[in-house]
Design an enzyme around this catalytic site. Structure first.
Site, mmCIF file in Angstrom:
data_model
loop_
_atom_site.group_PDB
_atom_site.id
_atom_site.type_symbol
_atom_site.label_atom_id
_atom_site.label_comp_id
_atom_site.label_asym_id
_atom_site.label_seq_id
_atom_site.Cartn_x
_atom_site.Cartn_y
_atom_site.Cartn_z
ATOM 1 N N CYS A 127 -13.914 -37.487 -36.805
ATOM 2 C CA CYS A 127 -12.942 -37.003 -37.811
ATOM 3 C C CYS A 127 -11.400 -36.931 -37.059
ATOM 4 O O CYS A 127 -10.881 -37.844 -36.878
ATOM 5 C CB CYS A 127 -13.435 -35.674 -38.570
ATOM 6 S SG CYS A 127 -12.390 -35.407 -40.023
ATOM 7 N N HIS A 232 -18.185 -37.328 -40.541
ATOM 8 C CA HIS A 232 -18.905 -36.425 -39.744
ATOM 9 C C HIS A 232 -20.335 -36.735 -39.749
ATOM 10 O O HIS A 232 -21.209 -36.337 -40.345
ATOM 11 C CB HIS A 232 -18.674 -34.755 -40.121
ATOM 12 C CG HIS A 232 -17.516 -34.073 -39.944
ATOM 13 N ND1 HIS A 232 -17.314 -33.339 -38.851
ATOM 14 C CD2 HIS A 232 -16.500 -34.288 -40.545
ATOM 15 C CE1 HIS A 232 -16.025 -32.943 -38.840
ATOM 16 N NE2 HIS A 232 -15.354 -33.797 -40.092
ATOM 17 N N GLU A 234 -22.605 -35.464 -37.767
ATOM 18 C CA GLU A 234 -23.509 -34.479 -37.432
ATOM 19 C C GLU A 234 -23.836 -33.880 -38.951
ATOM 20 O O GLU A 234 -24.703 -33.123 -38.997
ATOM 21 C CB GLU A 234 -22.774 -33.424 -36.669
ATOM 22 C CG GLU A 234 -21.714 -32.564 -37.066
ATOM 23 C CD GLU A 234 -20.176 -33.303 -37.104
ATOM 24 O OE1 GLU A 234 -19.372 -32.868 -37.365
ATOM 25 O OE2 GLU A 234 -20.496 -34.574 -37.345
#
Length: 261
Positions: A127, A232, A234
């Site tokens: 990001c 993102h 994750e």
């Protein structure tokens, strides 16, 4: 118990600057990492270390430690998300006070990126990290996509946060297309209002948002591994077939790290 020597991955710190109206810890400078990014990297049995900034001119002089000393002992770097990149960092003035970004963090993270690149150790930007990578290579950013790129879709929704999604298209014959050979279009989360405007030198865009064609992944064409993704990974659940599988990105990064370790 790990049977082999684990990789050591540094994660850049988010910085909370003191709030004069706050109480307790909120009156102090805090450096921290978001739990999910640490746990995502740790899912491959590697050791994670948050790399704090080094205040050379502060009131407390602890030692002669520099960021380059961390690079010597770490195998790779992840730039986590967070505050805007300051327009000052890419040669502009903030159009609005709330878009001034975090110049302190910019300077610290840019030094980290340069040090890891100089050591030929891999860098993965998430990001804000992708945007910073673009700026490191001389690129610029849209300070606000809605304002500066009117055709842009909504890339950020404060109410839904990580539950805002859009599609991306992956450019053929790129590193990302090799990671996802059977995927041309995929869905990713979107938590940003800045975006790549002018592409940095020696960078290639490997994915674009649909339909507004905002750069979503950039890779350096140089001698070591530097990749930035605007979403993102994750936050993507590996078992969720509705979003892009985050595992290939992490595995490619760690494979590059092992080659240099």
């Amino acid at each position: 118990m790990m049977s082999v020597k684990p990789l050591k991955i540094g994660i850049s710190a988010r910085i909370y600057h003191p709030n004069p109206e706050g109480k307790g810890l909120l009156t102090r400078t805090l450096q921290y990492l978001e739990q999910s990014v640490a746990h995502w990297v740790m899912s491959r049995d590697v050791l994670v270390f948050m790399v704090p900034s080094v205040d050379k001119d502060g009131l407390i002089h602890r030692s002669n430690i520099r960021l380059s000393d961390y690079v010597k002992h770490l195998d790779g770097l992840v730039l986590q998300g967070g505050a805007d990149v300051a327009p000052e960092t890419y040669g502009e003035e903030a159009s609005r006070p709330d878009w001034k970004g975090d110049r302190v963090r910019d300077v610290y993270e840019m030094e980290l990126v340069h040090e890891f690149m100089e050591a030929k150790k891999p860098v993965l930007g998430i990001c804000r990290g992708a945007q910073l990578i673009n700026v490191v290579f001389g690129g610029t950013l849209y300070q606000d996509l809605k304002t500066d790129h009117p055709e842009a879709i909504d890339h950020h929704n404060e109410q839904s946060y990580e539950k805002t999604f859009h599609d991306i298209t992956i450019e053929p014959e790129t590193g990302l297309s090799r990671l996802y050979p059977d995927t041309r279009t995929a869905r990713v989360n979107s938590i940003h209002h800045q975006g790549v405007k002018t592409l940095g030198k020696a960078l290639t865009v490997e994915a674009w948002s649909v339909p507004d064609k905002v750069a979503e992944a950039v890779r350096w064409n140089g001698r070591s591994y530097v990749l930035g993704v605007q979403w993102h990974p994750e936050f993507h659940r590996p078992a969720d077939d509705n979003v892009l599988d985050p595992a290939p990105i992490l595995d490619e990064f760690l494979t590059a790290v092992r080659k240099q370790a």
